[in-house]
Enzyme design. Structure first.
Site, PDB file in Angstrom:
ATOM      1  CG  HIS A  51       4.956 -63.979 -63.857  1.00 23.56           C
ATOM      2  ND1 HIS A  51       5.526 -63.177 -62.900  1.00 23.56           N
ATOM      3  CD2 HIS A  51       3.617 -63.963 -63.606  1.00 23.56           C
ATOM      4  CE1 HIS A  51       4.585 -62.699 -62.101  1.00 23.56           C
ATOM      5  NE2 HIS A  51       3.411 -63.154 -62.513  1.00 23.56           N
ATOM      6  CD  GLU A  52       0.926 -65.346 -65.990  1.00 26.51           C
ATOM      7  OE1 GLU A  52       0.270 -65.946 -65.113  1.00 26.51           O
ATOM      8  OE2 GLU A  52       1.123 -64.107 -65.958  1.00 26.51           O
ATOM      9  CG  HIS A  63       0.918 -67.146 -61.108  1.00 29.64           C
ATOM     10  ND1 HIS A  63       0.771 -66.739 -59.806  1.00 29.64           N
ATOM     11  CD2 HIS A  63       1.259 -66.030 -61.807  1.00 29.64           C
ATOM     12  CE1 HIS A  63       1.020 -65.430 -59.714  1.00 29.64           C
ATOM     13  NE2 HIS A  63       1.326 -64.977 -60.918  1.00 29.64           N
ATOM     14  CD  GLU A 107       2.909 -61.667 -58.879  1.00 30.37           C
ATOM     15  OE1 GLU A 107       1.926 -62.396 -59.151  1.00 30.37           O
ATOM     16  OE2 GLU A 107       3.522 -61.023 -59.745  1.00 30.37           O
TER      17      GLU A 107
HETATM   18 ZN    ZN Z   1       1.661 -62.933 -61.348  1.00 33.01          ZN
END
Ligand code: ZN
Length: 489
Positions: free
Chosen positions: A254-255, A258, A284
């Protein structure tokens, strides 16, 4: 030099200082000595004062009036600098100070109330936060919709009415899917021993596979994983739980989503107002498409299953199918951050509708807990057992973040749209994912999303990348196909 060049030169220093402020926050969450908290609060406060003064500097207004942009990217630079300047000037200084002071105090009061399961202990403080944020919204909105004025900070150009239309379209389908999944027998979770060091080795490998450049970033441990920074210094954090490898695996992916977004912005935009992601929602979408559509896909799970067994030995599931089911397990739970792909968006819609009513003045803080509990039972099918698992679970409202929650679900909606376009344009993607290689996807995202930074408004960016306006349809179809197969009725 003309006004445009003067303005961009001045803004470059402001952007550089904002990066420094961000690095102070990173330090605080990772390696800062415990005893430094009070001094750090002063350092951060001083930095914020400098940034505020620079953003409201009257010369910025003069330059904005006189500046002529050399091209379309220049127009976007002026738009973003003007946005920050207007926002900083519209809010009276004493209100901004009162909000900063209140929200830093409110966070501690919220944490205590949550530990004590005592909403009444937090309600008066939350009431104050809502009151001041409404005041701020009124200053920003200048007669327009209060909630939209707050939302604009996180998702430029979006309106609450437009988001509500998208969410209301999704909600019945998600509730039906949730119901069907929870009525079926629950898949077995993985079991085994997952030493922290070995999880971190895997996390580094995963980040590299998803396109993270460690020459311009680093991975550290934090209680709540996050990514921070732009351009050539974009850092990520993760965490490990020795009985659950998925926590580390999926928060890292997830990170990384980003971080690769920030790393993929056109270098020409570095240390300018365009040198970052377009919005919270688009950000997101990048983390979610990596985590869910790619990282939890059947094809990637084929590779991940073999990889986990090679690294950790027996992980307690019978075969690859059982592993895929465990990765995508829909389970009863109260906590947003632990929710699966089906129930996550229901969590967000609940918060969005409640906070919109609070800001509109249609819901009193005193009635918030009951409203939360009613809505939760209606959408999730079981009652909230205690406030810490309900209205007190998230830090956001205590720190005044109203208008932020919907960008999480909007990110999922964007991810659904982008994924449909990605599959259309990279038809052999699964062949790569089966080998643990998401590169064709990350290359596509860099080309169609990352490199543009904040040049375009989020809606325009997503529309161009997908060839159609963003809508709930692609995400719903993706979820219904995936979870319909996992939980046949
Ligand atoms: Zn996030």
């Amino acid at each position: 030099m003309g006004a445009y060049d003067d303005l961009l030169g001045y803004d470059r220093d402001t952007q550089a200082l904002a990066q420094v402020a961000g690095r102070l926050a990173w330090d605080q969450e990772t390696v800062m000595p415990r005893g430094a908290a009070a001094q750090r609060a002063e350092e951060t406060g001083a930095m914020e004062a400098v940034l505020h003064a620079r953003r409201t500097d009257p010369r910025v207004g003069d330059w904005l009036t006189a500046a002529k942009a050399p091209d379309a990217a220049g127009d976007a630079q002026l738009r973003e600098i003007r946005r920050a300047h207007d926002r900083a000037r519209k809010v009276p200084a004493d209100l901004a100070t009162a909000l900063a002071r209140l929200t830093s105090r409110a966070q501690g009061i919220w944490a205590e109330a949550r530990a004590a399961d005592d909403f009444a202990g937090f309600a008066p403080t939350l009431g104050e936060v809502v009151r001041l944020r409404r005041e701020e919204a009124a200053a920003l909105a200048e007669g327009g919709d209060l909630y939209d004025a707050l939302l604009d900070d996180y998702e430029p150009g979006a309106t609450a009415a437009e988001l509500a239309a998208i969410f209301d379209e999704m909600r019945p389908g998600l509730v039906a899917l949730r119901k069907r999944a929870l009525e079926a027998p629950a898949p077995e979770p993985v079991r085994g021993t997952f030493p922290a060091g070995a999880q971190l080795d895997l996390a580094r490998d995963l980040a590299a596979r998803f396109g993270y450049d460690t020459a311009r970033g680093r991975l550290d441990i934090a209680v709540h994983p996050f990514s921070s920074g732009s351009g050539d210094d974009v850092r990520i954090t993760t965490r490990t739980a020795t009985d659950d490898p998925f926590n580390c695996i999926y928060s890292t992916i997830h990170e990384t989503g980003h971080a690769t977004y920030e790393q993929g912005v056109d270098p020409a935009f570095r240390l300018t107002a365009l040198g970052r992601g377009a919005s919270m929602g688009v950000h997101e979408s990048q983390s979610r498409i990596c985590e869910n559509q790619l990282g939890r896909s059947r094809a990637f799970c084929h590779w991940l299953y073999a990889e986990l067994r090679a690294r950790f030995g027996d992980i307690g599931v019978a075969d690859e199918e059982a592993f895929y089911a465990a990765v995508n397990r829909v389970h009863r739970g109260y906590i947003r951050t632990e929710a699966d792909e089906v129930q996550y968006n229901l969590h967000i819609m609940l918060r969005f509708d409640l906070e919109r009513a609070l800001i509109a003045g249609d819901l009193e803080v005193g009635d918030l807990e009951a409203a939360w509990n009613d809505r939760f039972e209606a959408d999730f099918g079981y009652p909230v057992d205690r406030p810490a698992n309900g209205v007190l679970q998230d830090v956001h409202w205590s720190v005044g973040l109203f208008g932020y929650f919907p960008t999480y679900a909007l990110g999922n909606v964007y991810a659904g749209c982008l994924y449909r376009a990605l599959r259309r344009e990279v038809p052999d993607l699964d062949d790569h994912l089966l080998r643990g290689d998401p590169e064709p996807a990350t290359v596509w995202l860099r080309k169609n999303v990352h490199r543009f930074g904040a040049r375009d408004l989020p809606r325009d960016l997503i529309t161009r990348a997908c060839g159609e306006e963003p809508s709930a349809g692609p995400l719903l179809t993706y979820l219904e196909e995936k979870f319909g197969a996992l939980y046949p009725g």
